[in-house]
Design a protein around this motif. Structure first.
Motif, mmCIF file in Angstrom:
data_model
loop_
_atom_site.group_PDB
_atom_site.id
_atom_site.type_symbol
_atom_site.label_atom_id
_atom_site.label_comp_id
_atom_site.label_asym_id
_atom_site.label_seq_id
_atom_site.Cartn_x
_atom_site.Cartn_y
_atom_site.Cartn_z
ATOM 1 N N PHE A 168 0.825 -1.200 0.000
ATOM 2 C CA PHE A 168 0.000 0.000 0.000
ATOM 3 C C PHE A 168 0.862 1.254 0.000
ATOM 4 O O PHE A 168 0.597 2.201 -0.748
ATOM 5 C CB PHE A 168 -0.949 0.003 1.208
ATOM 6 N N PHE A 169 1.891 1.277 0.821
ATOM 7 C CA PHE A 169 2.754 2.455 0.895
ATOM 8 C C PHE A 169 3.469 2.719 -0.426
ATOM 9 O O PHE A 169 3.731 3.860 -0.782
ATOM 10 C CB PHE A 169 3.789 2.317 2.015
ATOM 11 N N LYS A 170 3.794 1.664 -1.161
ATOM 12 C CA LYS A 170 4.460 1.835 -2.457
ATOM 13 C C LYS A 170 3.543 2.477 -3.492
ATOM 14 O O LYS A 170 4.003 3.211 -4.353
ATOM 15 C CB LYS A 170 4.943 0.485 -2.991
ATOM 16 N N ARG A 171 2.250 2.192 -3.402
ATOM 17 C CA ARG A 171 1.355 2.681 -4.438
ATOM 18 C C ARG A 171 0.439 3.820 -3.979
ATOM 19 O O ARG A 171 -0.393 4.286 -4.767
ATOM 20 C CB ARG A 171 0.541 1.527 -5.008
ATOM 21 N N VAL A 172 0.568 4.272 -2.749
ATOM 22 C CA VAL A 172 -0.315 5.336 -2.264
ATOM 23 C C VAL A 172 -0.059 6.618 -3.058
ATOM 24 O O VAL A 172 1.075 6.960 -3.380
ATOM 25 C CB VAL A 172 -0.140 5.574 -0.740
ATOM 26 N N ARG A 173 -1.144 7.290 -3.412
ATOM 27 C CA ARG A 173 -1.053 8.555 -4.139
ATOM 28 C C ARG A 173 -1.525 9.653 -3.199
ATOM 29 O O ARG A 173 -2.715 9.778 -2.926
ATOM 30 C CB ARG A 173 -1.897 8.486 -5.398
ATOM 31 N N LEU A 174 -0.576 10.437 -2.720
ATOM 32 C CA LEU A 174 -0.874 11.454 -1.712
ATOM 33 C C LEU A 174 -1.844 12.508 -2.219
ATOM 34 O O LEU A 174 -2.634 13.056 -1.444
ATOM 35 C CB LEU A 174 0.426 12.101 -1.240
ATOM 36 N N GLU A 175 -1.814 12.781 -3.520
ATOM 37 C CA GLU A 175 -2.690 13.822 -4.073
ATOM 38 C C GLU A 175 -4.169 13.436 -4.016
ATOM 39 O O GLU A 175 -5.040 14.283 -4.172
ATOM 40 C CB GLU A 175 -2.281 14.172 -5.506
ATOM 41 N N GLU A 176 -4.462 12.176 -3.763
ATOM 42 C CA GLU A 176 -5.851 11.737 -3.671
ATOM 43 C C GLU A 176 -6.488 12.090 -2.326
ATOM 44 O O GLU A 176 -7.697 11.941 -2.167
ATOM 45 C CB GLU A 176 -5.939 10.231 -3.887
ATOM 46 N N ILE A 210 9.253 -10.118 18.366
ATOM 47 C CA ILE A 210 10.359 -9.238 17.972
ATOM 48 C C ILE A 210 10.208 -8.750 16.532
ATOM 49 O O ILE A 210 10.264 -7.536 16.289
ATOM 50 C CB ILE A 210 11.714 -9.918 18.252
ATOM 51 N N PRO A 211 9.988 -9.631 15.556
ATOM 52 C CA PRO A 211 9.790 -9.107 14.195
ATOM 53 C C PRO A 211 8.540 -8.232 14.065
ATOM 54 O O PRO A 211 8.528 -7.299 13.262
ATOM 55 C CB PRO A 211 9.653 -10.366 13.331
ATOM 56 N N SER A 212 7.512 -8.525 14.853
ATOM 57 C CA SER A 212 6.304 -7.709 14.803
ATOM 58 C C SER A 212 6.591 -6.278 15.217
ATOM 59 O O SER A 212 6.159 -5.328 14.553
ATOM 60 C CB SER A 212 5.217 -8.286 15.715
ATOM 61 N N ILE A 213 7.321 -6.122 16.297
ATOM 62 C CA ILE A 213 7.635 -4.784 16.790
ATOM 63 C C ILE A 213 8.589 -4.071 15.839
ATOM 64 O O ILE A 213 8.430 -2.872 15.563
ATOM 65 C CB ILE A 213 8.227 -4.856 18.218
ATOM 66 N N VAL A 214 9.574 -4.788 15.306
ATOM 67 C CA VAL A 214 10.499 -4.191 14.335
ATOM 68 C C VAL A 214 9.722 -3.724 13.099
ATOM 69 O O VAL A 214 9.917 -2.605 12.613
ATOM 70 C CB VAL A 214 11.618 -5.186 13.955
ATOM 71 N N ALA A 215 8.832 -4.576 12.593
ATOM 72 C CA ALA A 215 8.038 -4.211 11.427
ATOM 73 C C ALA A 215 7.127 -3.032 11.723
ATOM 74 O O ALA A 215 7.013 -2.101 10.912
ATOM 75 C CB ALA A 215 7.213 -5.409 10.953
ATOM 76 N N TYR A 216 6.491 -3.042 12.877
ATOM 77 C CA TYR A 216 5.611 -1.937 13.264
ATOM 78 C C TYR A 216 6.383 -0.623 13.299
ATOM 79 O O TYR A 216 5.920 0.386 12.754
ATOM 80 C CB TYR A 216 4.961 -2.220 14.624
ATOM 81 N N ASN A 217 7.549 -0.633 13.928
ATOM 82 C CA ASN A 217 8.339 0.599 14.012
ATOM 83 C C ASN A 217 8.775 1.075 12.634
ATOM 84 O O ASN A 217 8.738 2.281 12.341
ATOM 85 C CB ASN A 217 9.550 0.396 14.924
ATOM 86 N N GLY A 218 9.177 0.152 11.775
ATOM 87 C CA GLY A 218 9.561 0.530 10.418
ATOM 88 C C GLY A 218 8.390 1.091 9.629
ATOM 89 O O GLY A 218 8.536 2.088 8.910
ATOM 90 N N LEU A 219 7.234 0.462 9.771
ATOM 91 C CA LEU A 219 6.052 0.946 9.065
ATOM 92 C C LEU A 219 5.605 2.306 9.591
ATOM 93 O O LEU A 219 5.187 3.179 8.813
ATOM 94 C CB LEU A 219 4.923 -0.071 9.172
ATOM 95 N N MET A 220 5.697 2.508 10.896
ATOM 96 C CA MET A 220 5.317 3.807 11.457
ATOM 97 C C MET A 220 6.264 4.910 10.986
ATOM 98 O O MET A 220 5.837 6.053 10.764
ATOM 99 C CB MET A 220 5.267 3.753 12.985
ATOM 100 N N ARG A 221 7.520 4.575 10.802
ATOM 101 C CA ARG A 221 8.463 5.549 10.239
ATOM 102 C C ARG A 221 8.041 5.924 8.824
ATOM 103 O O ARG A 221 8.073 7.089 8.447
ATOM 104 C CB ARG A 221 9.886 4.968 10.246
#
Length: 141
Positions: free
Chosen positions: A33-41, A115-126
């Motif tokens: 989703f983050f790769k294809r999100v169009r902010l102008e929408e 551990i991977p869940s928290i790492v992924a969450y932090n990366g996604l929140m960034r």
């Protein structure tokens, strides 16, 4: 107690496996989703924020609760081992240690999920923060 003895590993590992599958699924979905999100929408920042943070709570919840599920499995496994010891008969140290070792594997698996869940969450929140900043920059220019 026999039910617990027979099905404890399957229940705990099944639950942790399901949590792991859901977490991986949502992390991959968010990346795509983050790769294809169009902010102008998005005309309002609130709508953008809701779209960007969808499913993030589930990822964080899995990361926060997986260790507790593993710990529950460990505690119940130790309880079963002590119950077996309390039933009398010959107590073999090897049997006791095997029961305790098997119980501790639930805690280890809980950490392997968390551990991977928290790492992924932090990366996604960034990434959410970056996209929000890009949206803000578009609005001011």
């Amino acid at each position: 107690m026999e039910f617990l003895k027979s099905y404890l590993d399957g229940i705990i590992f099944g639950l942790l496996g399901t949590m792991s599958f859901v977490m991986i699924w949502f992390v991959v979905e968010r990346h795509l989703f983050f790769k294809r999100v169009r902010l102008e929408e998005y005309a309002r920042v609130e709508a953008l924020q809701m779209a960007l943070t969808r499913r993030m709570t589930t990822i964080a919840t899995i990361g926060a609760n997986a260790p507790y599920i593993g710990l529950l499995g460990t505690v119940l496994g130790i309880l079963v081992t002590f119950h077996d010891i309390g039933q009398g008969g010959r107590i073999e140290p090897g049997t006791v240690m095997l029961g305790l070792a098997l119980a501790l594997k639930a805690t280890a698996l809980g950490l392997v999920v968390a551990i991977p869940s928290i790492v992924a969450y932090n990366g996604l929140m960034r990434r959410v923060e970056e996209l929000n900043e890009r949206w803000q920059a578009r609005q001011t220019s």
